[in-house]
Design a protein around this motif. Structure first.
Motif, PDB file in Angstrom:
ATOM      1  N   ALA A   6       0.815  -1.197  -0.065  1.00 39.46           N
ATOM      2  CA  ALA A   6      -0.123  -0.073  -0.098  1.00 39.46           C
ATOM      3  C   ALA A   6       0.922   1.193   0.028  1.00 39.46           C
ATOM      4  CB  ALA A   6      -0.831   0.109   1.125  1.00 39.46           C
ATOM      5  N   VAL A   7       2.161   1.153   0.575  1.00 37.46           N
ATOM      6  CA  VAL A   7       2.896   2.380   0.554  1.00 37.46           C
ATOM      7  C   VAL A   7       3.262   2.787  -0.622  1.00 37.46           C
ATOM      8  CG1 VAL A   7       5.249   3.156   1.254  1.00 37.46           C
ATOM      9  CG2 VAL A   7       3.752   2.051   3.209  1.00 37.46           C
ATOM     10  N   GLY A   8       3.810   1.605  -1.476  1.00 34.63           N
ATOM     11  CA  GLY A   8       4.439   1.496  -2.982  1.00 34.63           C
ATOM     12  C   GLY A   8       3.171   2.084  -3.811  1.00 34.63           C
ATOM     13  N   ALA A   9       2.120   1.758  -3.636  1.00 31.13           N
ATOM     14  CA  ALA A   9       1.075   2.049  -4.383  1.00 31.13           C
ATOM     15  C   ALA A   9       0.648   3.473  -4.058  1.00 31.13           C
ATOM     16  CB  ALA A   9      -0.272   1.229  -4.201  1.00 31.13           C
ATOM     17  N   ALA A  10       0.678   3.886  -3.174  1.00 31.88           N
ATOM     18  CA  ALA A  10       0.378   5.409  -2.681  1.00 31.88           C
ATOM     19  C   ALA A  10       1.290   6.341  -3.426  1.00 31.88           C
ATOM     20  CB  ALA A  10       0.128   5.658  -1.399  1.00 31.88           C
ATOM     21  N   LYS A  11       2.515   5.906  -3.132  1.00 32.18           N
ATOM     22  CA  LYS A  11       3.669   6.759  -3.691  1.00 32.18           C
ATOM     23  C   LYS A  11       3.729   6.745  -5.246  1.00 32.18           C
ATOM     24  CE  LYS A  11       7.891   6.287  -1.960  1.00 32.18           C
ATOM     25  NZ  LYS A  11       9.373   5.833  -1.592  1.00 32.18           N
ATOM     26  N   MET A  12       3.444   5.705  -5.817  1.00 39.44           N
ATOM     27  CA  MET A  12       3.096   5.762  -7.304  1.00 39.44           C
ATOM     28  C   MET A  12       1.819   6.739  -7.759  1.00 39.44           C
ATOM     29  SD  MET A  12       5.269   3.647  -8.870  1.00 39.44           S
ATOM     30  CE  MET A  12       4.699   2.947 -10.288  1.00 39.44           C
ATOM     31  N   THR A  13       0.913   6.713  -6.946  1.00 36.81           N
ATOM     32  CA  THR A  13      -0.241   7.634  -7.174  1.00 36.81           C
ATOM     33  C   THR A  13      -0.030   8.969  -6.744  1.00 36.81           C
ATOM     34  OG1 THR A  13      -1.520   7.017  -5.373  1.00 36.81           O
ATOM     35  CG2 THR A  13      -1.717   5.845  -7.458  1.00 36.81           C
ATOM     36  N   GLY A  14       0.915   9.452  -5.804  1.00 33.05           N
ATOM     37  CA  GLY A  14       1.220  10.657  -5.195  1.00 33.05           C
ATOM     38  C   GLY A  14       0.166  10.779  -4.204  1.00 33.05           C
ATOM     39  N   ASP A  15      -0.505   9.967  -3.668  1.00 31.75           N
ATOM     40  CA  ASP A  15      -1.290  10.122  -2.304  1.00 31.75           C
ATOM     41  C   ASP A  15      -0.760  10.091  -1.138  1.00 31.75           C
ATOM     42  OD1 ASP A  15      -3.577  10.069  -0.995  1.00 31.75           O
ATOM     43  OD2 ASP A  15      -4.924   8.532  -1.831  1.00 31.75           O
ATOM     44  N   THR A  16      -0.368  11.405  -0.881  1.00 33.75           N
ATOM     45  CA  THR A  16       0.338  11.659   0.481  1.00 33.75           C
ATOM     46  C   THR A  16      -0.504  11.037   1.744  1.00 33.75           C
ATOM     47  OG1 THR A  16      -0.280  13.845   0.678  1.00 33.75           O
ATOM     48  CG2 THR A  16       1.762  13.266  -0.364  1.00 33.75           C
ATOM     49  N   LEU A  17      -1.698  11.133   1.674  1.00 33.02           N
ATOM     50  CA  LEU A  17      -2.517  10.797   2.900  1.00 33.02           C
ATOM     51  C   LEU A  17      -2.765   9.268   2.994  1.00 33.02           C
ATOM     52  CD1 LEU A  17      -4.410  11.359   5.216  1.00 33.02           C
ATOM     53  CD2 LEU A  17      -6.328  11.529   3.747  1.00 33.02           C
ATOM     54  N   ALA A  18      -2.806   8.650   2.018  1.00 33.85           N
ATOM     55  CA  ALA A  18      -2.904   6.970   1.928  1.00 33.85           C
ATOM     56  C   ALA A  18      -1.594   6.489   2.183  1.00 33.85           C
ATOM     57  CB  ALA A  18      -3.338   6.432   0.401  1.00 33.85           C
TER      58      ALA A  18
END
Length: 66
Positions: A6-18
């Protein structure tokens, strides 16, 4: 592993809250497993973590590494 993914996916999408939430979950899990937080064992042996191998009793072994 789900939280780390989930950390990796959030980084890929730029979703800082996630990313922040996923990192908090990773931290909570690591603490529950004893990988972070206060030391839970005490065998009396010196702790050589965060020291250069060349300045510990492992220096001879380290010197022989390629």
């Amino acid at each position: 592993m789900n939280a780390r993914r989930a950390v990796g996916a959030a980084k890929m999408t730029g979703d800082t809250l996630a990313e922040r939430n996923a990192r908090a979950t990773v931290d909570k899990t690591k603490r529950a497993l004893g990988e972070r937080g206060p030391v839970w064992w005490d065998d009396g042996a010196p702790d050589y973590n965060r020291q250069m191998a060349s300045s510990t009793p492992y220096a001879p072994w380290f010197k022989g590494q390629p």
